[in-house]
Design an enzyme around this catalytic site. Structure first.
Site, mmCIF file in Angstrom:
data_model
loop_
_atom_site.group_PDB
_atom_site.id
_atom_site.type_symbol
_atom_site.label_atom_id
_atom_site.label_comp_id
_atom_site.label_asym_id
_atom_site.label_seq_id
_atom_site.Cartn_x
_atom_site.Cartn_y
_atom_site.Cartn_z
ATOM 1 N N GLY A 104 3.216 5.292 13.378
ATOM 2 C CA GLY A 104 3.869 4.107 13.911
ATOM 3 C C GLY A 104 3.281 3.683 15.237
ATOM 4 N N GLY A 162 7.246 5.729 7.784
ATOM 5 C CA GLY A 162 6.445 6.946 7.831
ATOM 6 C C GLY A 162 6.617 7.656 9.153
ATOM 7 N N SER A 163 5.594 8.354 9.570
ATOM 8 C CA SER A 163 5.686 9.203 10.753
ATOM 9 C C SER A 163 5.629 8.382 12.041
ATOM 10 C CB SER A 163 4.558 10.234 10.763
ATOM 11 O OG SER A 163 3.314 9.603 11.026
ATOM 12 N N THR A 164 6.210 8.942 13.086
ATOM 13 C CA THR A 164 6.195 8.285 14.387
ATOM 14 C C THR A 164 4.779 8.186 14.939
ATOM 15 O OG1 THR A 164 8.456 8.972 14.884
ATOM 16 C CG2 THR A 164 7.047 8.460 16.761
ATOM 17 N N GLU A 203 10.102 2.009 10.424
ATOM 18 C CA GLU A 203 11.146 3.010 10.194
ATOM 19 C C GLU A 203 10.445 4.342 10.200
ATOM 20 O OE1 GLU A 203 13.000 5.819 8.514
ATOM 21 O OE2 GLU A 203 13.214 4.618 6.696
ATOM 22 N N CYS A 211 14.289 10.876 5.774
ATOM 23 C CA CYS A 211 14.154 10.623 7.220
ATOM 24 C C CYS A 211 15.450 10.903 7.964
ATOM 25 C CB CYS A 211 13.717 9.177 7.469
ATOM 26 S SG CYS A 211 12.103 8.766 6.777
ATOM 27 N N GLU A 249 10.779 17.402 13.521
ATOM 28 C CA GLU A 249 11.182 16.987 12.182
ATOM 29 C C GLU A 249 10.667 17.989 11.155
ATOM 30 O OE1 GLU A 249 11.581 12.799 9.810
ATOM 31 O OE2 GLU A 249 9.681 13.156 10.833
ATOM 32 N N LYS A 305 0.858 -1.181 0.000
ATOM 33 C CA LYS A 305 0.000 0.000 0.000
ATOM 34 C C LYS A 305 0.898 1.236 0.000
ATOM 35 C CE LYS A 305 -1.778 2.935 2.318
ATOM 36 N NZ LYS A 305 -1.801 4.442 2.169
#
Length: 481
Positions: free
Chosen positions: A234, A229-231, A251, A285, A385, A177
């Site tokens: 996650g 992707g983003s924390t 990651e 990243c 970030e 995806k």
């Protein structure tokens, strides 16, 4: 470019999704590149069913390792064959420079499949000398099962390969995806997998937004999720994995410190940090997004790095003369602009850049390459970030405080140290809590090198033999003799 992606489920191409459709656009111009089907619950369920059935299909389950290796190698050959098409598609959809797409992204994608093709025939178990008489013990490495591979928008093709190549090497079935902003090259990769001869149901391709990702991560028929992707997302995936205790590889975000010591080769540090901070318009990243420079060298560093930024040509990635492209969306552009404005309010000084590009570039998502000084360690721009072409420079006085400053963040993906002193290099590499530390280098990757973060930058590792661990599970077999 008018691309009409389809969903790929169980070896069948579907022209529409029950979730509707959405458009994907060129971030440099706003041009609509294609209308994309949005998968709904029906397609997600069918894809999971197809992937699970493929695990028991003798065509995949019993495929000899040497044949599976040839299959991955064939995918790499087809990527090479379609390299120009893939590079242009990646540039149009994501915005990255055509030279980066042709010279790094597409070749790197093919190399992932070649590297893991070499692993297929080397996935081995072990024997153990037990202390229990009359027993023989050995282990098998088996596929984890159905893997949901959810990829980001900054390097959609290459990061898909980070996940897909080892997953297939280990005999899993997958559902890919891609991020809704950049679905096109992953769609072509699914087509390439079919052309290479991957059995039906082994690779499935779904497009859509965050809700499709949530359906996959919550699905009881999915055994593993690999997400980049983003924390914040996650953390959602970790919570969703609790239902059937999915295995998870993450990651996530980063806020990489780049430390320039007093004895550093300033010219090398300038060149390396220009790459480390502005590569792919800072949409990396591991981007060097907080630079700690010895106060005695900071004026020289800022003067030289600003001169380097001044030589950058901002423009559409498809134009060979461009050296910095757009950011991926209007949303990201506004977010970056807000971070820079807040930094100025907090007392930072804009040396160069500082805002949205105007003139002929005003119709695209272009942000000027920006250098900020008078940044202090606690400012938002130094802790959050950025994911854009912004370099915050922090002057430091005491080298003994560097490790604590570098580690004073929730992230721990990457870091860099610029020094001529070997002892300093090794000491800082040991003290910094990050998954990768680069000494006198911009952030680079290789299929054989482990990649992944500490702390809120992720769980687990990708690439190298660590990826084999991530996509296999160990079975212990006991035999009475």
């Amino acid at each position: 470019m008018d691309v009409r992606p389809q969903l790929y489920v169980g070896g069948e191409w579907l022209t529409s999704g029950s979730g509707g459709e959405f458009k994907t656009t060129d971030p440099a111009t706003g041009e609509v590149l294609g209308v994309v089907p949005e998968a709904g619950r029906a397609e997600v369920d069918t894809a999971v069913e197809a992937a699970r059935a493929a695990l028991d299909d003798p065509a995949w389950r019993d495929m000899p390792p040497s044949d599976r290796a040839k299959l991955l190698w064939r995918i790499a050959e087809l990527i090479d064959e379609y390299a120009d098409e893939l590079a242009e598609m990646e540039t149009r959809d994501q915005g990255q420079l055509i030279g980066v797409a042709r010279g790094i992204n597409v070749p790197g994608t093919a190399e992932q499949f070649r590297y893991f093709a070499g692993w297929v025939t080397k996935i081995e178990g072990t024997t153990a000398p037990l202390s229990i008489p009359g027993t023989f013990h050995y282990t098998l490495r088996e596929p984890v099962g159905v893997c949901a591979l959810i990829t980001p928008w900054n390097f959609p093709l290459m990061i898909a390969a980070f996940k897909l190549a080892p997953a297939l090497a280990c005999g899993n079935s997958v559902i890919i995806k891609p991020a809704e902003q950049t679905p096109l090259t992953t769609y072509r990769l699914a087509q390439i997998c079919e052309q290479a001869g991957v059995p039906a149901g082994v690779v499935n391709f779904l497009t859509g937004g965050p809700e499709v990702g949530r359906m996959l991560t919550n699905h009881p028929g999915v055994d593993k999720v690999s997400f980049t992707g983003s924390t914040s997302v996650g953390r959602e995936i970790i919570a969703a994995s609790a239902g059937n205790l999915k295995r998870v590889t993450l990651e996530l975000g980063g806020k990489a410190p780049s430390i320039v010591t007093y004895d550093a080769d300033i010219d090398a540090a300038v060149g390396g940090n220009l790459v480390g901070s502005f590569f792919n318009s800072g949409q990396v990243c591991a981007a060097y997004s907080r630079l700690y420079v010895d106060r005695r060298r900071v004026d020289e560093f800022v003067t030289k790095v600003s001169a380097g930024v001044g030589e950058m040509r901002l423009g559409p990635g498809i134009e060979p003369e461009s050296t910095l492209g757009p950011v991926v969306s209007e949303h990201e552009l506004q977010r970056i602009d807000g971070l820079v404005r807040n930094a100025v309010t907090d007392g930072a000084e804009v040396v160069t850049g500082g805002g949205r590009a105007g003139g002929a570039l005003s119709g695209g998502n272009f942000f000027e390459p920006t250098v900020l000084t008078n940044v202090t360690h606690g400012m938002e721009i130094a802790t959050k970030e950025i994911f854009g072409p912004v370099m915050p420079v922090i002057a430091y006085d005491d080298p003994e405080e560097l490790a604590s400053h570098a580690n004073d963040t929730e992230y721990g993906l990457a870091a860099s140290v610029w020094t001529k002193d070997l002892a300093t290099a090794h000491r800082m590499a040991a003290q910094i809590k990050a998954g990768s530390v680069y000494v006198n280098l911009p952030p680079i990757l290789d299929p054989a090198a482990a990649w992944g973060g500490y702390k809120a930058s992720g769980w687990g590792k990708e690439m190298g033999h660590y990826a084999i661990d991530a996509y296999t599970q160990v079975k212990a077999v006991w035999v009475g003799v």
